[in-house]
Design a protein around this motif. Sequence first.
Motif, short mmCIF file in Angstrom:
data_model
loop_
_atom_site.label_atom_id
_atom_site.label_comp_id
_atom_site.label_asym_id
_atom_site.label_seq_id
_atom_site.Cartn_x
_atom_site.Cartn_y
_atom_site.Cartn_z
N TRP A 105 0.83 -1.21 0.00
CA TRP A 105 0.00 0.00 0.00
C TRP A 105 0.88 1.27 0.00
CZ3 TRP A 105 -5.48 0.44 2.04
CH2 TRP A 105 -6.15 -0.79 2.07
N SER A 106 2.10 1.19 -0.52
CA SER A 106 3.04 2.30 -0.34
C SER A 106 2.62 3.56 -1.10
CB SER A 106 4.45 1.87 -0.75
OG SER A 106 4.41 1.40 -2.07
N ASP A 107 1.67 3.43 -2.05
CA ASP A 107 1.21 4.64 -2.75
C ASP A 107 0.10 5.35 -1.97
OD1 ASP A 107 -0.31 2.36 -3.32
OD2 ASP A 107 -1.13 3.20 -5.17
N HIS A 108 -0.26 4.82 -0.81
CA HIS A 108 -1.21 5.53 0.05
C HIS A 108 -0.45 6.18 1.21
CE1 HIS A 108 -5.00 4.47 -1.83
NE2 HIS A 108 -4.51 3.27 -2.06
N ASP A 109 -1.14 7.07 1.93
CA ASP A 109 -0.54 7.79 3.05
C ASP A 109 -0.69 6.91 4.30
OD1 ASP A 109 0.28 9.63 4.87
OD2 ASP A 109 -1.46 10.96 4.64
N LEU A 110 0.36 6.09 4.57
CA LEU A 110 0.26 5.08 5.62
C LEU A 110 0.79 5.58 6.95
CD1 LEU A 110 1.62 1.84 3.88
CD2 LEU A 110 -0.76 2.45 4.31
N VAL A 111 0.08 5.23 8.02
CA VAL A 111 0.56 5.50 9.38
C VAL A 111 0.52 4.17 10.12
CG1 VAL A 111 0.23 6.85 11.48
CG2 VAL A 111 -0.49 7.81 9.27
N LEU A 112 1.71 3.72 10.59
CA LEU A 112 1.78 2.43 11.29
C LEU A 112 2.43 2.63 12.66
CD1 LEU A 112 2.72 1.57 7.99
CD2 LEU A 112 2.16 -0.59 9.05
N PRO A 113 1.68 3.07 13.66
CA PRO A 113 2.29 3.34 14.96
C PRO A 113 2.76 2.06 15.64
CG PRO A 113 0.04 4.21 14.82
CD PRO A 113 0.23 3.30 13.66
N GLU A 114 3.89 2.17 16.35
CA GLU A 114 4.36 1.02 17.13
C GLU A 114 3.40 0.74 18.27
OE1 GLU A 114 8.21 2.03 18.57
OE2 GLU A 114 9.04 2.23 16.54
N GLU A 115 3.53 -0.46 18.86
CA GLU A 115 2.62 -0.85 19.94
C GLU A 115 2.73 0.09 21.14
OE1 GLU A 115 2.53 -5.06 20.66
OE2 GLU A 115 1.62 -4.77 22.64
N ALA A 116 3.93 0.68 21.35
CA ALA A 116 4.09 1.59 22.49
C ALA A 116 3.19 2.82 22.32
CB ALA A 116 5.55 2.02 22.60
N ILE A 117 2.88 3.17 21.08
CA ILE A 117 2.03 4.33 20.81
C ILE A 117 0.56 3.90 20.69
CG2 ILE A 117 1.59 6.25 19.18
CD1 ILE A 117 4.37 6.45 20.32
N LEU A 118 0.34 2.79 19.99
CA LEU A 118 -1.05 2.31 19.78
C LEU A 118 -1.18 0.91 20.38
CD1 LEU A 118 -3.87 2.57 18.74
CD2 LEU A 118 -3.06 2.11 16.43
N ASP A 119 -1.34 0.90 21.72
CA ASP A 119 -1.53 -0.36 22.45
C ASP A 119 -3.04 -0.66 22.44
OD1 ASP A 119 -1.91 -2.38 24.26
OD2 ASP A 119 -0.58 -1.54 25.79
N SER A 124 -4.76 -2.59 24.04
CA SER A 124 -5.42 -2.83 25.33
C SER A 124 -5.80 -1.51 26.01
CB SER A 124 -4.50 -3.66 26.24
OG SER A 124 -3.38 -2.90 26.61
N GLN A 125 -5.45 -0.39 25.37
CA GLN A 125 -5.71 0.93 25.96
C GLN A 125 -6.75 1.68 25.13
OE1 GLN A 125 -4.26 1.72 28.89
NE2 GLN A 125 -3.24 -0.27 28.78
N GLN A 126 -7.95 1.79 25.65
CA GLN A 126 -9.01 2.48 24.92
C GLN A 126 -8.63 3.93 24.62
OE1 GLN A 126 -12.73 2.79 27.03
NE2 GLN A 126 -13.90 3.14 25.15
N SER A 127 -7.96 4.55 25.60
CA SER A 127 -7.60 5.97 25.42
C SER A 127 -6.58 6.12 24.29
CB SER A 127 -7.04 6.55 26.72
OG SER A 127 -5.95 5.78 27.14
N ALA A 128 -5.65 5.16 24.17
CA ALA A 128 -4.65 5.24 23.09
C ALA A 128 -5.34 5.10 21.74
CB ALA A 128 -3.61 4.14 23.27
N ILE A 129 -6.29 4.17 21.65
CA ILE A 129 -7.00 3.97 20.38
C ILE A 129 -7.73 5.25 19.99
CG2 ILE A 129 -8.99 2.76 19.34
CD1 ILE A 129 -8.08 0.24 20.88
N SER A 162 -8.21 9.80 16.52
CA SER A 162 -8.70 11.18 16.34
C SER A 162 -7.58 12.11 15.90
CB SER A 162 -9.41 11.69 17.60
OG SER A 162 -8.52 11.66 18.67
N SER A 163 -6.31 11.80 16.23
CA SER A 163 -5.25 12.71 15.76
C SER A 163 -4.81 12.38 14.33
CB SER A 163 -4.06 12.74 16.73
OG SER A 163 -3.46 11.48 16.76
N VAL A 164 -4.81 11.08 13.96
CA VAL A 164 -4.39 10.71 12.59
C VAL A 164 -5.49 11.06 11.57
CG1 VAL A 164 -3.79 8.74 11.09
CG2 VAL A 164 -2.79 8.91 13.37
N ARG A 165 -6.75 10.98 11.99
CA ARG A 165 -7.90 11.24 11.13
C ARG A 165 -7.86 10.41 9.83
NH1 ARG A 165 -10.61 15.74 12.94
NH2 ARG A 165 -11.62 16.10 10.94
#
Length: 278
Positions: free
Chosen positions: A20-34, A36-41, A46-49
């Motif tokens: 999918w490299s021709d799309h604008d990809l965001v792949l956060p590491e688990e430390a950022i998008l865990d 198990s954390q509703q608040s992180a999700i 909401s910030s990546v939109r």
Amino acid sequence: MRVLVTGASGQLAHAIRQVWSDHDLVLPEEAILDLSQQSAIHSVVSSVRPEVVINCGAFTQVDRCESEPELAQEINATAVGWLAEACEAQKAMLIQISTDYVFDGTGTRPYREDDPTNPVSVYGRTKLEGERQAARCSRHLIARTSWLYDAWGKNFLNTMLNAAAQGRVLRVVDDQRGAPTTCRALARQLKVAAEQGWQGLVNTTCAGETTWHGFAQAIFKGRGIAADLHPCTTADYPTPAQRPAYSVLDGAHRRSLGPDLMPEWEAALREVIQRPVL
Ligand SMILES: NC(=O)C1=CN([C@@H]2O[C@H](COP(=O)(O)OP(=O)(O)OC[C@H]3O[C@@H](n4cnc5c(N)ncnc54)[C@H](OP(=O)(O)O)[C@@H]3O)[C@@H](O)[C@H]2O)C=CC1
Ligand SMILES: Cc1cn([C@H]2C[C@H](O)[C@@H](COP(=O)(O)OP(=O)(O)O[C@H]3O[C@@H](C)C(=O)[C@@H](O)[C@H]3O)O2)c(=O)[nH]c1=O
């Protein structure tokens, strides 16, 4: 499209990064998008939109799920509900990856999307609940796939190659039938599906079928390895989790939706062997 991918360290996420490299990809590491954390999700979505969220994160260790059912429920089901809510708030499309292990394997012809489910493992039960959670997002695609592998990642192909490299005698079950599916083929099909706005539940596996032993044989033949490989029955190879004896998925509905990018499993394996790096 702006695309958010969860489970960035996994084998399918790696394929999506390449395909999918021709799309604008965001792949956060688990430390950022865990997951198990509703608040992180909620805060990441909401910030990546994103316009599309692909949930590649899961607790995929089928046997470990039996002894850690709460964790399996949290990652494979509860977190998907949180993702669905966050996607709904952004009007994003949620692509959820699900599994052939939602079936009990007593079927005798390929399973269609509307066939009754009956998982026989904690992994299968929690992934089925994940499907129901994903469906809470009004724009959702649930792609059921099976026996995922590629040249990278933790999967059956690499388990077999590592075991053979150590000179181990291999006994592999020859009474569980399914469809080995490459991450790259699934990533290509999902890309078309997202671009064309497919929705609902769609079986997305490579074509054809084999057993785990048949798959192992094809891996060693394709790599020119004379492995010490023997067929066995499920009873001869006891595992904590029960697996379906038959979990081939019917691709007819998918083929009716648009271009079919899922090759025969043998052709897909050849591609992995001939071109391990994408
Ligand atoms: N593998 C298969 O044969 C099949 C897989 N699927 C489904 O396809 C999807 C992709 O699977 P696949 O790429 O093979 O699996 P992988 O195990 O390779 O990737 C899953 C990823 O999820 C990550 N993860 C686990 N817990 C969390 C968490 N709390 N927060 C964020 N990330 C987390 C894992 O990280 P870590 O490794 O650090 O735990 C891992 O990198 C999954 O939904 C799976 O259920 C469907 C059918 C077949
Ligand atoms: C390693 C090994 C496994 N087996 C058996 C155990 C099992 O019945 C089958 C597959 O083994 P694995 O544990 O590697 O695969 P498993 O974890 O069952 O794979 C599943 O993963 C999840 C995430 C899915 O969603 C499924 O589609 C499927 O791919 O082969 C042998 O018979 N001999 C062996 O040496």
